[in-house]
Design a protein around this motif. Structure first.
Motif, PDB file in Angstrom:
ATOM      1  N   MET A 172       0.849  -1.173   0.000  1.00  0.00           N
ATOM      2  CA  MET A 172       0.000   0.000   0.000  1.00  0.00           C
ATOM      3  C   MET A 172       0.893   1.233   0.000  1.00  0.00           C
ATOM      4  SD  MET A 172      -2.693   1.518   2.840  1.00  0.00           S
ATOM      5  CE  MET A 172      -3.649   0.058   2.972  1.00  0.00           C
ATOM      6  N   THR A 173       0.548   2.185  -0.849  1.00  0.00           N
ATOM      7  CA  THR A 173       1.240   3.467  -0.897  1.00  0.00           C
ATOM      8  C   THR A 173       0.250   4.558  -0.523  1.00  0.00           C
ATOM      9  OG1 THR A 173       2.698   2.701  -2.665  1.00  0.00           O
ATOM     10  CG2 THR A 173       2.489   5.086  -2.368  1.00  0.00           C
ATOM     11  N   VAL A 174       0.574   5.336   0.494  1.00  0.00           N
ATOM     12  CA  VAL A 174      -0.285   6.437   0.921  1.00  0.00           C
ATOM     13  C   VAL A 174       0.078   7.669   0.099  1.00  0.00           C
ATOM     14  CG1 VAL A 174      -0.961   7.921   2.832  1.00  0.00           C
ATOM     15  CG2 VAL A 174      -0.548   5.487   3.233  1.00  0.00           C
ATOM     16  N   LEU A 175      -0.902   8.205  -0.609  1.00  0.00           N
ATOM     17  CA  LEU A 175      -0.703   9.383  -1.451  1.00  0.00           C
ATOM     18  C   LEU A 175      -1.057  10.669  -0.720  1.00  0.00           C
ATOM     19  CD1 LEU A 175      -2.316   7.889  -4.679  1.00  0.00           C
ATOM     20  CD2 LEU A 175       0.118   7.967  -4.086  1.00  0.00           C
ATOM     21  N   VAL A 176      -2.106  10.612   0.099  1.00  0.00           N
ATOM     22  CA  VAL A 176      -2.544  11.750   0.911  1.00  0.00           C
ATOM     23  C   VAL A 176      -2.909  11.209   2.282  1.00  0.00           C
ATOM     24  CG1 VAL A 176      -4.293  13.557   1.212  1.00  0.00           C
ATOM     25  CG2 VAL A 176      -3.508  12.985  -1.090  1.00  0.00           C
ATOM     26  N   ASN A 177      -2.430  11.853   3.324  1.00  0.00           N
ATOM     27  CA  ASN A 177      -2.838  11.545   4.693  1.00  0.00           C
ATOM     28  C   ASN A 177      -2.749  12.843   5.473  1.00  0.00           C
ATOM     29  OD1 ASN A 177      -3.617  10.345   7.038  1.00  0.00           O
ATOM     30  ND2 ASN A 177      -1.650   9.381   7.455  1.00  0.00           N
ATOM     31  N   ALA A 178      -3.837  13.614   5.457  1.00  0.00           N
ATOM     32  CA  ALA A 178      -3.799  14.952   6.037  1.00  0.00           C
ATOM     33  C   ALA A 178      -5.199  15.435   6.363  1.00  0.00           C
ATOM     34  CB  ALA A 178      -3.146  15.916   5.049  1.00  0.00           C
ATOM     35  N   SER A 179      -5.245  16.440   7.204  1.00  0.00           N
ATOM     36  CA  SER A 179      -6.489  17.164   7.425  1.00  0.00           C
ATOM     37  C   SER A 179      -6.641  18.125   6.249  1.00  0.00           C
ATOM     38  CB  SER A 179      -6.422  17.940   8.744  1.00  0.00           C
ATOM     39  OG  SER A 179      -7.619  18.640   8.951  1.00  0.00           O
ATOM     40  N   VAL A 180      -7.745  18.005   5.530  1.00  0.00           N
ATOM     41  CA  VAL A 180      -7.924  18.752   4.284  1.00  0.00           C
ATOM     42  C   VAL A 180      -9.162  19.628   4.372  1.00  0.00           C
ATOM     43  CG1 VAL A 180      -8.304  18.532   1.801  1.00  0.00           C
ATOM     44  CG2 VAL A 180      -6.824  16.902   2.969  1.00  0.00           C
ATOM     45  N   ASN A 181      -9.017  20.867   3.922  1.00  0.00           N
ATOM     46  CA  ASN A 181     -10.165  21.763   3.788  1.00  0.00           C
ATOM     47  C   ASN A 181     -10.841  21.454   2.458  1.00  0.00           C
ATOM     48  OD1 ASN A 181      -9.611  23.213   6.192  1.00  0.00           O
ATOM     49  ND2 ASN A 181      -8.024  24.345   5.118  1.00  0.00           N
ATOM     50  N   ILE A 182     -12.033  20.902   2.523  1.00  0.00           N
ATOM     51  CA  ILE A 182     -12.810  20.559   1.332  1.00  0.00           C
ATOM     52  C   ILE A 182     -13.718  21.746   1.029  1.00  0.00           C
ATOM     53  CG2 ILE A 182     -14.454  18.935   0.315  1.00  0.00           C
ATOM     54  CD1 ILE A 182     -11.881  17.539   1.123  1.00  0.00           C
TER      55      ILE A 182
ATOM     56  N   THR B 132     -11.803  17.741   6.975  1.00  0.00           N
ATOM     57  CA  THR B 132     -11.846  16.338   7.387  1.00  0.00           C
ATOM     58  C   THR B 132     -10.490  15.689   7.183  1.00  0.00           C
ATOM     59  OG1 THR B 132     -13.043  14.253   7.150  1.00  0.00           O
ATOM     60  CG2 THR B 132     -12.634  15.480   5.138  1.00  0.00           C
ATOM     61  N   GLN B 133     -10.240  14.624   7.902  1.00  0.00           N
ATOM     62  CA  GLN B 133      -9.044  13.824   7.703  1.00  0.00           C
ATOM     63  C   GLN B 133      -9.256  12.964   6.451  1.00  0.00           C
ATOM     64  OE1 GLN B 133      -6.204  13.986   9.409  1.00  0.00           O
ATOM     65  NE2 GLN B 133      -5.203  12.394   8.202  1.00  0.00           N
ATOM     66  N   VAL B 134      -8.302  13.025   5.527  1.00  0.00           N
ATOM     67  CA  VAL B 134      -8.383  12.276   4.259  1.00  0.00           C
ATOM     68  C   VAL B 134      -7.159  11.389   4.116  1.00  0.00           C
ATOM     69  CG1 VAL B 134      -8.446  12.460   1.742  1.00  0.00           C
ATOM     70  CG2 VAL B 134      -9.685  14.126   3.135  1.00  0.00           C
ATOM     71  N   THR B 135      -7.406  10.119   3.797  1.00  0.00           N
ATOM     72  CA  THR B 135      -6.319   9.206   3.424  1.00  0.00           C
ATOM     73  C   THR B 135      -6.662   8.623   2.063  1.00  0.00           C
ATOM     74  OG1 THR B 135      -5.934   8.651   5.743  1.00  0.00           O
ATOM     75  CG2 THR B 135      -4.991   7.175   4.095  1.00  0.00           C
ATOM     76  N   LEU B 136      -5.779   8.857   1.099  1.00  0.00           N
ATOM     77  CA  LEU B 136      -5.909   8.298  -0.250  1.00  0.00           C
ATOM     78  C   LEU B 136      -4.722   7.379  -0.456  1.00  0.00           C
ATOM     79  CD1 LEU B 136      -7.146   8.114  -3.098  1.00  0.00           C
ATOM     80  CD2 LEU B 136      -5.827  10.171  -3.685  1.00  0.00           C
ATOM     81  N   SER B 137      -5.003   6.110  -0.757  1.00  0.00           N
ATOM     82  CA  SER B 137      -3.945   5.107  -0.909  1.00  0.00           C
ATOM     83  C   SER B 137      -4.153   4.302  -2.175  1.00  0.00           C
ATOM     84  CB  SER B 137      -3.968   4.116   0.270  1.00  0.00           C
ATOM     85  OG  SER B 137      -3.935   4.783   1.488  1.00  0.00           O
ATOM     86  N   THR B 138      -3.038   3.804  -2.714  1.00  0.00           N
ATOM     87  CA  THR B 138      -3.131   2.771  -3.734  1.00  0.00           C
ATOM     88  C   THR B 138      -2.860   1.457  -3.042  1.00  0.00           C
ATOM     89  OG1 THR B 138      -0.812   3.105  -4.354  1.00  0.00           O
ATOM     90  CG2 THR B 138      -2.481   4.256  -5.660  1.00  0.00           C
ATOM     91  N   LEU B 139      -3.529   0.399  -3.498  1.00  0.00           N
ATOM     92  CA  LEU B 139      -3.455  -0.899  -2.829  1.00  0.00           C
ATOM     93  C   LEU B 139      -2.681  -1.911  -3.647  1.00  0.00           C
ATOM     94  CD1 LEU B 139      -7.199  -1.022  -1.789  1.00  0.00           C
ATOM     95  CD2 LEU B 139      -5.284  -0.169  -0.447  1.00  0.00           C
TER      96      LEU B 139
END
Length: 107
Positions: A1-11, A100-107
């Motif tokens: 798994m590679t984490v691309l985004v793991n942050a608190s993001v203003n949507i 919100t906290q966002v985590t975007l990963s490739t699996l």
């Protein structure tokens, strides 16, 4: 798994993209803190590209209604292809701005 985004993001309200990111995997997962989603309908989508990130013909999306009672701790959306893409991105379409906290990963 590679984490691309793991942050608190203003949507912001309206459309917001995460990426595109180069990928060497066929699957992606986005997770967002569901306790802070705004009232109304928020759409989350994962999109894959096969042409260097120019177009994104393959996508999966989910519709999430907020606020939920009881609160949903995490909204998740995953998408897997049979063919190898070269880029992935995520998109949100929200009725109003939220953080919100966002985590975007490739699996």
């Amino acid at each position: 798994m590679t984490v691309l985004v793991n942050a608190s993001v203003n949507i912001p309200s309206g459309s917001h993209d995460f990426g595109p990111f180069a990928t060497t995997t066929k699957a992606a997962l986005i997770e967002m803190d569901g306790t802070v989603f705004p009232a109304g309908t928020t759409t989350i989508a994962l999109l894959f590209s096969f042409d260097g990130g120019t177009t994104f013909p393959n996508s999966a999306s989910g519709t999430y209604i907020g606020p939920t009672i009881p609160k949903v701790p995490t909204y998740r959306l995953s998408f897997e292809l049979a063919t190898q893409p070269d880029h992935v991105k995520a998109t949100t379409i929200a009725p109003s701005a939220f953080t919100t906290q966002v985590t975007l990963s490739t699996l």
